[in-house]
Scaffold this motif. Structure first.
Motif, mmCIF file in Angstrom:
data_model
loop_
_atom_site.group_PDB
_atom_site.id
_atom_site.type_symbol
_atom_site.label_atom_id
_atom_site.label_comp_id
_atom_site.label_asym_id
_atom_site.label_seq_id
_atom_site.Cartn_x
_atom_site.Cartn_y
_atom_site.Cartn_z
ATOM 1 N N ASN A 267 108.337 31.237 12.376
ATOM 2 C CA ASN A 267 107.974 31.367 13.787
ATOM 3 C C ASN A 267 106.495 31.052 13.964
ATOM 4 O O ASN A 267 105.664 31.430 13.127
ATOM 5 C CB ASN A 267 108.255 32.787 14.277
ATOM 6 N N VAL A 268 106.142 30.379 15.059
ATOM 7 C CA VAL A 268 104.748 30.049 15.333
ATOM 8 C C VAL A 268 103.981 31.318 15.681
ATOM 9 O O VAL A 268 104.428 32.125 16.515
ATOM 10 C CB VAL A 268 104.642 29.030 16.472
ATOM 11 N N VAL A 269 102.836 31.496 15.035
ATOM 12 C CA VAL A 269 101.967 32.655 15.277
ATOM 13 C C VAL A 269 100.529 32.161 15.428
ATOM 14 O O VAL A 269 100.230 31.000 15.152
ATOM 15 C CB VAL A 269 102.063 33.678 14.125
ATOM 16 N N ALA A 270 99.643 33.048 15.845
ATOM 17 C CA ALA A 270 98.250 32.648 16.086
ATOM 18 C C ALA A 270 97.488 32.389 14.790
ATOM 19 O O ALA A 270 96.589 31.539 14.748
ATOM 20 C CB ALA A 270 97.545 33.733 16.898
ATOM 21 N N ALA A 271 97.826 33.091 13.726
ATOM 22 C CA ALA A 271 97.095 32.968 12.467
ATOM 23 C C ALA A 271 97.517 31.718 11.710
ATOM 24 O O ALA A 271 98.650 31.242 11.822
ATOM 25 C CB ALA A 271 97.332 34.201 11.604
ATOM 26 N N ARG A 272 96.616 31.184 10.916
ATOM 27 C CA ARG A 272 96.936 30.053 10.051
ATOM 28 C C ARG A 272 97.925 30.486 8.957
ATOM 29 O O ARG A 272 98.032 31.668 8.611
ATOM 30 C CB ARG A 272 95.668 29.498 9.417
ATOM 31 N N PHE B 114 87.664 19.560 19.866
ATOM 32 C CA PHE B 114 87.879 19.843 18.446
ATOM 33 C C PHE B 114 87.914 21.348 18.188
ATOM 34 O O PHE B 114 88.808 21.857 17.497
ATOM 35 C CB PHE B 114 86.773 19.184 17.620
ATOM 36 N N VAL B 115 86.974 22.060 18.747
ATOM 37 C CA VAL B 115 86.930 23.512 18.563
ATOM 38 C C VAL B 115 88.166 24.158 19.174
ATOM 39 O O VAL B 115 88.808 25.020 18.561
ATOM 40 C CB VAL B 115 85.647 24.103 19.181
ATOM 41 N N ASP B 116 88.517 23.739 20.372
ATOM 42 C CA ASP B 116 89.644 24.353 21.065
ATOM 43 C C ASP B 116 90.959 24.131 20.311
ATOM 44 O O ASP B 116 91.781 25.048 20.183
ATOM 45 C CB ASP B 116 89.741 23.777 22.480
ATOM 46 N N ILE B 117 91.178 22.898 19.813
ATOM 47 C CA ILE B 117 92.398 22.617 19.044
ATOM 48 C C ILE B 117 92.495 23.550 17.847
ATOM 49 O O ILE B 117 93.542 24.173 17.596
ATOM 50 C CB ILE B 117 92.415 21.144 18.581
ATOM 51 N N ASN B 118 91.417 23.646 17.090
ATOM 52 C CA ASN B 118 91.468 24.427 15.856
ATOM 53 C C ASN B 118 91.500 25.933 16.106
ATOM 54 O O ASN B 118 92.035 26.683 15.286
ATOM 55 C CB ASN B 118 90.291 24.039 14.954
ATOM 56 N N VAL C 143 92.211 23.577 7.352
ATOM 57 C CA VAL C 143 92.499 22.229 7.861
ATOM 58 C C VAL C 143 91.793 22.032 9.200
ATOM 59 O O VAL C 143 91.996 22.808 10.139
ATOM 60 C CB VAL C 143 94.017 22.011 8.021
ATOM 61 N N GLN C 144 90.978 20.998 9.278
ATOM 62 C CA GLN C 144 90.246 20.690 10.512
ATOM 63 C C GLN C 144 91.019 19.627 11.285
ATOM 64 O O GLN C 144 90.798 18.434 11.118
ATOM 65 C CB GLN C 144 88.841 20.185 10.189
ATOM 66 N N TYR C 145 91.934 20.073 12.117
ATOM 67 C CA TYR C 145 92.742 19.135 12.880
ATOM 68 C C TYR C 145 91.858 18.286 13.782
ATOM 69 O O TYR C 145 90.973 18.791 14.472
ATOM 70 C CB TYR C 145 93.780 19.885 13.712
ATOM 71 N N GLY C 146 92.103 16.962 13.747
ATOM 72 C CA GLY C 146 91.344 16.047 14.595
ATOM 73 C C GLY C 146 89.976 15.697 14.062
ATOM 74 O O GLY C 146 89.148 15.154 14.800
ATOM 75 N N ARG D 145 83.130 29.441 13.154
ATOM 76 C CA ARG D 145 83.032 30.399 12.039
ATOM 77 C C ARG D 145 84.185 31.394 12.082
ATOM 78 O O ARG D 145 84.685 31.832 11.044
ATOM 79 C CB ARG D 145 81.694 31.137 12.097
ATOM 80 N N ALA D 146 84.616 31.738 13.289
ATOM 81 C CA ALA D 146 85.750 32.655 13.416
ATOM 82 C C ALA D 146 87.051 31.983 13.000
ATOM 83 O O ALA D 146 87.946 32.620 12.428
ATOM 84 C CB ALA D 146 85.847 33.156 14.857
ATOM 85 N N VAL D 147 87.185 30.688 13.279
ATOM 86 C CA VAL D 147 88.393 29.952 12.888
ATOM 87 C C VAL D 147 88.428 29.721 11.384
ATOM 88 O O VAL D 147 89.483 29.829 10.745
ATOM 89 C CB VAL D 147 88.453 28.598 13.624
ATOM 90 N N PHE D 148 87.266 29.419 10.800
ATOM 91 C CA PHE D 148 87.183 29.070 9.380
ATOM 92 C C PHE D 148 86.251 30.033 8.643
ATOM 93 O O PHE D 148 85.193 29.634 8.148
ATOM 94 C CB PHE D 148 86.679 27.635 9.222
ATOM 95 N N PRO D 149 86.612 31.298 8.547
ATOM 96 C CA PRO D 149 85.687 32.282 7.951
ATOM 97 C C PRO D 149 85.427 32.037 6.469
ATOM 98 O O PRO D 149 84.387 32.466 5.951
ATOM 99 C CB PRO D 149 86.412 33.614 8.171
#
Length: 676
Positions: A462-467, A447-451, A430-433, A649-653
């Motif tokens: 619980n909220v975690v760093a991973a999608r 955009f990059v920072d949000i995602n 999901v590409q937020y924004g 690329r790291a966010v959306f491998p």
């Protein structure tokens, strides 16, 4: 459950049989349940049509005396004493062919089709003035009370309905002026507390006599919210409603028809079916049943009408959502985005709105504050559940997990590796924004920072760093079971009046685009005529047009019932929509504007009451908004710096959402009246 093979030959004698009756024909039908295999509580209201000397039996037991001749010449009778399991009720006439119906009787405590019931389960009968009950069935004897309408416009207790207080009012039903005295019955059915209200005509109700103060119509009310179950509930959809009662409508509901007590449309459908059955066996068959309620009450109406048709004949969902599952995606997103924006200064309110898709950023904030906790195993546990029964990852890992998915575990299944209900939430790819980026309302760096930082949830919410990644089985089952509203079942022939008070501008969660989401699903299912079964009406906040909606729905259903022309249920539904009932709105000055309504349209109504979106549509999802987990496509890195490309690329491998294709696991509805 022991099966009973019964040959029923009941004898109902009504005067001398005419000469032609010696070769007569008789028909028999169960009218208190949508199907004769769904009888509950040991009784069924049965209609027999035929001429002459008619006989009816259950097994070898004669139940003829229970039947009374009705105005249309049929005989109606309450057949009780049915054993659990299968029985055959047979009606016959002398020298004619008998008619038989096989009924299957289920316990009044349930279940019927909803599957295994939750244990433990905590009772709240005393909240309704009923006797204390014993878990898990939580059954209590019914109680009847009376209220009257005062000259001050309120309801007040009436200890003796035969004594009319000096401040009592009257009302007019079917052209008769009758005392405005309401009989209220409360009891338990299917582990829920039910309520039934109707004007009192001075006699005990009976399914085989005419009621002078009932207009032969039933409104079934549903309550809002969404939460885990495991308790009976201390609220209902409400029955003391002047709009309904003053016109002679009967009203019914139950505590498990409140989504905040029970966030399962399957359980809600079962309870509504059983409460309605009890109503029919008490008062007689209604001409039609109208669903009523807002928010979570609207979810139940849409989902019951589509998946368990026949319980509700027409529905009036208000401030509506299509279902709890697809709505849950944006609820979870709003918590993630609210945490991100709180921790990351520098965004304007316009930018936060653009990323969220909402017309007011406060709508997303309020999703977080009001409902995001319902996805967490420990944050929003109902107070009716004793603390010692609740989940704790260390001290009680097998305890009750207070997530809404737990209420759907019969449909979703349980993951044996975690002990949690299989999860349908997913934000991988999901590409937020995305829309905000394309419109130039946020920068590429934002955009990059949000995602990068938005994160996801672990299995306990619980909220975690991973999608978040959905369980593949949960996805398929959500679609097949109708947890995601398909619109391809009973909604094909169900009249809908979607009535919405406009709240988009006041930070409210009940935003207008959800009505268009349902419409899009109907249009995708049936083409342009999909919109014709759903009348969409918008009002200014604080304006009540429920009387118009009720009268219009009653007229629509009455016309359908009178239609003897050729055609299926959908054809009759479409051609009998009242001519005056068109899409439209009311202005703040009270002017009615009738015109087609469109998402982000430019007409008078769509300009007065603009529609926006949510987090997923703002990330590129289609208006039907039913993609739980998107299929993926390669990342488009146009317009980003080399450093930003590496971070994306790291966010959306594995790629980003391809909303041109159906969601992962998408399947058609497996059918209506599914049983678990």
């Amino acid at each position: 459950m022991r099966k009973l093979l019964a040959v029923v030959v009941l004898s109902l004698f009504v005067g001398p049989a005419p000469a032609h009756a010696s070769n007569g024909r008789v028909d028999i039908d169960v009218v208190s349940s949508p199907k004769p295999t769904l009888v509950t509580g040991g009784s069924a209201l049965v209609r027999v049509t035929g001429t002459g000397q008619v006989t009816v039996r259950v097994g070898w037991r004669d139940v003829t005396k229970a039947f009374k001749i009705q105005a249309d010449g049929s005989r109606l009778g309450l057949v009780d004493g049915l054993p659990l399991g299968s029985s055959v009720i047979t009606a016959s006439v002398r020298r004619g062919s008998p008619a038989a119906v096989r009924v299957v009787n289920h316990p009044v405590t349930g279940p019927v089709f909803s599957g295994p019931q939750q244990v433990p389960f905590f009772c709240e009968t005393t909240a309704f003035g009923l006797a204390p009950a014993t878990p898990p069935n939580c059954a209590a004897p019914p109680v009847v009370s009376y209220q009257y309408r005062t000259t001050r416009g309120t309801f007040a207790a009436l200890p003796d309905p035969a004594l009319t207080p000096p401040d009592a009012t009257v009302t007019t039903v079917n052209g008769r002026t009758v005392p405005y005295v309401v009989r209220i019955e409360r009891g338990t059915v299917d582990r829920a507390v039910y309520e039934i209200a109707a004007l009192y005509d001075g006699q005990a109700p009976s399914p085989t006599r005419t009621h002078d103060a009932w207009n032969k119509r039933l409104v079934y009310t549903f309550g809002g919210g969404c939460n885990v179950g495991y308790h009976q509930g201390a609220t209902t959809g409400g029955v003391l409603n002047d709009l309904f009662l003053s016109q002679g409508y009967a009203v019914a509901t139950s505590s498990l028809n409140v989504l905040d007590n029970n966030c399962s449309y399957v359980i809600s459908a079962e309870v509504a079916m059983m409460v309605k059955e009890h109503f029919v066996e008490t008062y007689g068959p209604p001409a039609h049943t109208i669903g009523w309620g807002g928010s979570g009450g609207a979810i139940q109406q849409y989902d019951i009408a589509d998946n368990y048709p026949g319980i509700l004949d027409g529905i009036v969902p208000q401030i509506s959502f299509p279902d709890a599952v697809t709505t849950g995606g944006t609820v979870g997103d709003c918590r993630l985005l609210n945490r991100y924006f709180t921790a990351t200064p520098g965004y304007t309110d316009d930018q936060r709105k653009a990323v969220s898709g909402y017309g007011a950023w406060g709508s997303c904030v309020n999703w977080d504050l009001a409902f995001a906790s319902r996805g967490n195993a420990t944050e929003a546990c109902p107070p009716a559940i004793p603390v010692q029964y609740l989940y704790n990852p260390t001290t009680n890992p097998g305890g009750i997990k207070c997530t809404t998915a737990e209420q759907l575990v019969t449909q979703l299944g349980r993951d044996p590796a975690t002990g949690f209900a299989r999860g349908y939430n997913d934000n991988v790819g999901v590409q937020y924004g995305l829309d905000a980026l394309k419109a130039g309302r946020i920068t590429a760096e934002q955009f990059v920072d949000i995602n990068e930082k938005v994160g996801g949830y672990d299995v306990a919410g619980n909220v975690v760093a991973a999608r978040t990644a959905a369980d593949p089985l949960a996805l398929t089952r959500s679609y097949r079971s109708g947890l995601v509203l398909a619109g391809t079942g009973g909604l094909a022939a169900t009249p809908v009046i979607d009535l919405r008070a406009y709240t988009d501008a006041v930070n409210d969660i009940h935003t207008r685009f959800w009505s268009f989401t349902v419409r899009q699903r109907l249009v995708d299912a049936y083409g342009p005529s999909g919109a014709a079964g759903q009348a969409m009406l918008v009002t200014p906040l604080g304006t009540d047009r429920s009387g118009y909606a009720l009268a219009s729905m009653d007229a629509w259903l009455t016309a359908i019932a009178a239609d003897r022309r050729h055609g299926d249920g959908r054809a009759k539904m479409l051609r009998n929509r009242p001519a005056d009932l068109r899409d439209g709105c009311w202005t703040a000055a009270g002017e009615r504007v009738a015109e087609p309504l469109r998402w982000k349209g430019t007409g008078t109504c769509d300009t007065l009451y603009p529609s926006f979106a949510d987090t997923r549509i703002a990330a590129g999802a289609p208006l039907r908004n039913d993609v739980l987990k998107c299929q993926l496509k390669p990342l488009d890195l146009t317009g980003f710096t080399t450093e930003q490309k590496a971070r994306l690329r790291a966010v959306f491998p594995t790629g980003v959402c391809d909303y041109s294709r159906p969601g992962v696991g998408h399947r058609g509805l497996a059918g209506v009246w599914q049983s678990y």
